[in-house]
Design an enzyme around this catalytic site. Structure first.
Site, PDB file in Angstrom:
ATOM      1  CE1 TYR A  51      19.692  22.191   7.310  1.00  0.00           C
ATOM      2  CE2 TYR A  51      17.952  20.621   7.753  1.00  0.00           C
ATOM      3  CZ  TYR A  51      18.882  21.523   8.206  1.00  0.00           C
ATOM      4  OH  TYR A  51      19.000  21.755   9.555  1.00  0.00           O
ATOM      5  CG  HIS A 109      18.425  27.736   9.018  1.00  0.00           C
ATOM      6  ND1 HIS A 109      18.559  26.975   7.881  1.00  0.00           N
ATOM      7  CD2 HIS A 109      19.063  27.033   9.986  1.00  0.00           C
ATOM      8  CE1 HIS A 109      19.229  25.861   8.152  1.00  0.00           C
ATOM      9  NE2 HIS A 109      19.554  25.890   9.422  1.00  0.00           N
TER      10      HIS A 109
END
Length: 277
Positions: A51, A109
């Site tokens: 991110y 992730h």
């Protein structure tokens, strides 16, 4: 807004029933938005290396003035950091970016199955947990088979699996697997954004019945299914609306009617391009 309830994870740690997604919250505006969410009562901030906003998340925690021990900061290891030592190094890098002394929840992730290092990566996360770098460890976008492989290889059950979950894709079988193993389900894309979900007739009708918004109906559906949704919003009013979902209860029939909207997975391919949508 009443306090967001918490549950206990399989490692004994507490975890909120609803959190804040932080994808694309960057810069001063992102910091201000996240600090406002904390001040409004959010206690879970979900970020990731990919991110590119861990610095902002850490700064928002500091600016909020909240007691650090009342917050859950979660981050994620990207595919390029897979491997036992790579996982530990990634976590140390995240701690440096966050400017915090621990990460409360660390996830893999994406299993990156073509590389096939997710078991070694899991071992590295166990190492980091034993070092005290992270409190809880879990996974994201993992299947039942992949989680079973982790458990069989290490004896350590993930505390959380964060997956695509919304009324169009309720993931009944995976949620049942999680429940059987004490794994907390966490929902990304909880509102199936960029779809017509919130205009569905059943959601409109239930919003009227409960005197709430269709968004609140969907988020309450998540929490009553036993999943923690992490909707993203930079708007303080919308943040408060999203978190104010614990003052009403959907009936079993209403939950089933929402789940009956099922269509299947919306995001094909790499889910990293669709995080928090």
């Amino acid at each position: 807004m009443s306090p967001i309830p918490t549950v206990t994870l399989n490692d004994g740690a507490w975890f909120p029933e609803l959190g804040l997604g932080t994808y694309n919250l960057r810069g001063e505006e992102g910091i201000a938005a996240m600090a406002a969410a904390i001040q409004a009562g959010y206690r879970l901030l979900d970020t990731a290396v990919n991110y590119e906003n861990e610095r902002e998340v850490g700064e928002a925690v500091r600016r909020s003035g909240a007691d650090r021990d009342t917050l859950i900061v979660a981050s994620k290891i990207p595919g390029r950091h897979h491997g036992r030592q790579g996982a530990v190094d990634s976590i140390r890098g995240s701690l440096g970016m966050l400017g915090l002394d621990r990460i409360d929840l660390e996830l893999i992730h994406w299993p990156n199955p073509s590389v096939g290092k997710y078991i070694d990566t899991w071992r590295g996360m166990i190492d980091a947990q034993q070092e005290g770098l992270v409190r809880s460890i879990g996974v994201s976008n993992f299947t039942e088979q992949m989680i079973t492989e982790l458990i069989e290889a290490t004896g350590v059950v993930p505390a959380v699996n964060q997956v695509e979950l919304h009324p169009y894709f309720p993931q009944e079988a995976l949620r049942a697997f999680h429940a059987a193993h004490g794994i907390r389900t966490e929902s990304w894309s909880p509102l199936a954004h960029r779809t017509e979900l919130l205009t569905e007739q059943i959601l409109q009708e239930l919003a009227v019945v409960h005197d709430v918004t269709p968004t609140q109906v969907v988020l309450r559906w998540h929490t009553q299914l036993g999943s923690t949704p992490i909707p993203k919003s930079a708007d303080p009013d919308r943040q408060r609306e999203n978190a104010d979902v614990f003052g009403f209860t959907l009936t079993d029939d209403q939950l089933a009617a929402i789940s009956a909207l099922e269509r299947g997975r919306l995001w094909d391919g790499d889910p990293l391009t669709h995080e928090e949508m």
